[in-house]
Design a protein around this motif. Structure first.
Motif, PDB file in Angstrom:
ATOM      1  N   PHE A  37       0.862  -1.187   0.000  1.00 27.80           N
ATOM      2  CA  PHE A  37       0.000   0.000   0.000  1.00 27.80           C
ATOM      3  C   PHE A  37       0.900   1.238   0.000  1.00 27.80           C
ATOM      4  N   GLY A  41       0.293   5.694   4.807  1.00 26.65           N
ATOM      5  CA  GLY A  41      -0.920   5.057   5.323  1.00 26.65           C
ATOM      6  C   GLY A  41      -0.609   4.211   6.541  1.00 26.65           C
ATOM      7  N   PRO A  42      -1.636   3.533   7.087  1.00 28.97           N
ATOM      8  CA  PRO A  42      -1.450   2.722   8.292  1.00 28.97           C
ATOM      9  C   PRO A  42      -0.458   1.570   8.101  1.00 28.97           C
ATOM     10  N   GLY A  43      -0.578   0.842   6.993  1.00 26.07           N
ATOM     11  CA  GLY A  43       0.308  -0.290   6.759  1.00 26.07           C
ATOM     12  C   GLY A  43       1.753   0.170   6.699  1.00 26.07           C
ATOM     13  N   HIS A  93      -1.806  -7.384   5.319  1.00 24.15           N
ATOM     14  CA  HIS A  93      -2.819  -7.455   6.367  1.00 24.15           C
ATOM     15  C   HIS A  93      -3.874  -8.505   6.032  1.00 24.15           C
ATOM     16  N   SER A 161      -8.617  -4.167   0.184  1.00 20.97           N
ATOM     17  CA  SER A 161      -8.014  -3.421   1.290  1.00 20.97           C
ATOM     18  C   SER A 161      -8.908  -3.524   2.516  1.00 20.97           C
ATOM     19  N   ALA A 162      -8.362  -3.144   3.653  1.00 14.96           N
ATOM     20  CA  ALA A 162      -9.122  -3.164   4.899  1.00 14.96           C
ATOM     21  C   ALA A 162     -10.278  -2.160   4.828  1.00 14.96           C
ATOM     22  N   SER A 163      -9.996  -0.991   4.266  1.00 15.75           N
ATOM     23  CA  SER A 163     -11.022   0.048   4.165  1.00 15.75           C
ATOM     24  C   SER A 163     -12.152  -0.402   3.233  1.00 15.75           C
ATOM     25  N   GLY A 185      -3.815   3.494  -1.345  1.00 18.87           N
ATOM     26  CA  GLY A 185      -3.612   3.311   0.090  1.00 18.87           C
ATOM     27  C   GLY A 185      -4.487   4.340   0.771  1.00 18.87           C
ATOM     28  N   THR A 186      -4.694   4.183   2.094  1.00 19.58           N
ATOM     29  CA  THR A 186      -5.556   5.166   2.744  1.00 19.58           C
ATOM     30  C   THR A 186      -4.768   6.411   3.176  1.00 19.58           C
ATOM     31  N   GLN A 204      -8.002   2.492   9.614  1.00 18.77           N
ATOM     32  CA  GLN A 204      -7.387   2.050  10.859  1.00 18.77           C
ATOM     33  C   GLN A 204      -7.044   3.238  11.764  1.00 18.77           C
ATOM     34  N   TYR A 251      -2.191  -7.863  10.821  1.00 17.77           N
ATOM     35  CA  TYR A 251      -1.033  -7.791   9.924  1.00 17.77           C
ATOM     36  C   TYR A 251      -0.100  -8.966  10.208  1.00 17.77           C
TER      37      TYR A 251
HETATM   38  N1  ASP Z   1      -3.629  -0.677   5.017  1.00 18.70           N
HETATM   39  C1  ASP Z   1      -3.883   0.160   3.868  1.00 18.70           C
HETATM   40  C2  ASP Z   1      -2.909   1.294   3.815  1.00 18.70           C
HETATM   41  O1  ASP Z   1      -1.981   1.303   4.573  1.00 18.70           O
HETATM   42  C3  ASP Z   1      -5.234   0.686   3.863  1.00 18.70           C
HETATM   43  C4  ASP Z   1      -6.307  -0.357   3.760  1.00 18.70           C
HETATM   44  O2  ASP Z   1      -6.032  -1.536   3.642  1.00 18.70           O
HETATM   45  O3  ASP Z   1      -7.445   0.067   3.805  1.00 18.70           O
HETATM   46  O4  ASP Z   1      -3.053   2.159   3.009  1.00 18.70           O
END
Ligand code: ASP
Length: 325
Positions: A37, A41-43, A93, A161-163, A185-186, A204, A251
């Motif tokens: 990603f 972002g979070p990852g 993740h 993605s997680a979002s 990515g977020t 996240q 993750y």
């Molecule tokens: N983890 C992703 C990121 O870091 C965001 C996602 O999976 O929603 O961008």
């Protein structure tokens, strides 16, 4: 024995000896940790903290390589095809499990093409909106979507993605879907939420909590069944009316299939040492990650967990009828 057979045997012995020596000396150069990603972002934040800890444990630099797009499948495919020599590893993740059902034509097998290293931990999410959004609660958001779904946009980091997964669960609970805007990515998705180009996002805590605390965005609900100590006034989605809504993002680290066992052992030991480090734990806790304890940070636990998660999410995703390319 003829001479070509002797040469063949000598070559085989030499290859094995070289392989053993390579494993024994490993690592002799820097290691790439793929984060599929975008940076920011979070990852990416989690990968940077873990990579720093692994660098210290392995006494070689572990650097983070961001290859975003297609819900993490592009970067993940790259590691599946990488030389299994311990110099390419992956942090991915929950998408490692959900992408099996989301991408029927995916180029890699989430189980067969990887060697598990270990779980990193779990991160709750928060449903948030841009500051100027015309609702202040989860109920207000849901009412607005039910009344006029075409007037609202949802940002996510691509199918897989997680979002995206959070949105999928949210829209299926609400019974209506809005227009969705995918990013790599977020990190970039949050930038557009802050700029007001999109209306809402489920992301996240790494990304959402600091912006909610600073008052840059509105926080409507937490996706786990317990509230966050960092946002005590924000209800859980379950409390706010979406009964049983419960999602947190895990993750884990992987190596390509075929990575020699002595190298995998070194990576697993470094992974465990990293998560046991008080500095790493403090940093990860600080961005909202619940760090996997020593009993959960092993290759065997990750192998079993990944399999269980693939079985858990497959039916949910197939029922929602969503697929990537
Ligand atoms: N983890 C992703 C990121 O870091 C965001 C996602 O999976 O929603 O961008």
């Amino acid at each position: 024995m003829n001479s070509s057979r002797i040469i063949g045997l000598t070559a085989a012995v030499m290859t094995t000896a070289c392989g053993a020596a390579a494993a024994q000396d490993y690592p002799t150069k820097q290691i790439s940790m793929m984060m599929p990603f975008a940076a920011g972002g979070p990852g990416d934040a989690i990968a940077r903290i873990v990579a720093q800890g692994m660098s210290e444990a392995l006494k070689q630099q572990v650097f983070v390589e961001n290859v975003g797009g297609a819900g993490g499948t592009i970067g993940t495919a790259r590691v599946a095809a990488a030389n299994p020599d311990g110099y390419s590893i992956l942090m991915m993740h929950i998408g490692q499990a959900t992408n099996v059902a989301l991408y029927p034509n995916i180029k890699y097998d989430a189980i067969k093409d990887f060697e598990p290293i270990g779980l990193v931990g779990e991160v709750p999410m928060v449903i948030v909106s841009k500051k100027a959004f015309a609702a202040d609660t989860l109920k207000g958001l849901v009412d607005k979507i039910r009344a006029d779904k075409d007037s609202v946009t949802y940002a996510h980091a691509g199918i897989g993605s997680a979002s995206h997964l959070c949105g999928l669960l949210f829209f299926s609970a609400v019974g209506a879907e809005v227009r969705q805007v995918p990013y790599r990515g977020t990190g970039p998705a949050m930038n557009d939420l802050l700029g007001g180009q999109v209306d809402f996002l489920c992301d996240q805590t790494v990304n959402t909590v600091p912006n909610a605390v600073a008052g840059n965005i509105k926080a409507f609900a937490v996706t786990t069944l317990t509230r966050l100590t960092t946002l005590p006034a924000v209800p859980t989605a379950d409390e706010a009316g979406l009964k049983g809504f419960d999602l947190s993002i895990w993750y884990a680290n992987y190596a390509p299939k075929g990575t020699p066992k002595p190298i995998l052992d070194k990576l697993a030991t470094a992974h465990q040492a990293t998560l046991a480090s008080a500095t790493v734990k403090d940093k990860l806790n600080g961005i909202g990650v619940v760090v996997a304890g020593p009993e959960r940070a092993t290759p065997a636990v990750l192998a079993a967990y990944l399999k269980a998660e693939i079985e858990k999410w497959g039916p949910v995703i197939r029922k929602a009828g969503v697929t990537g390319q």
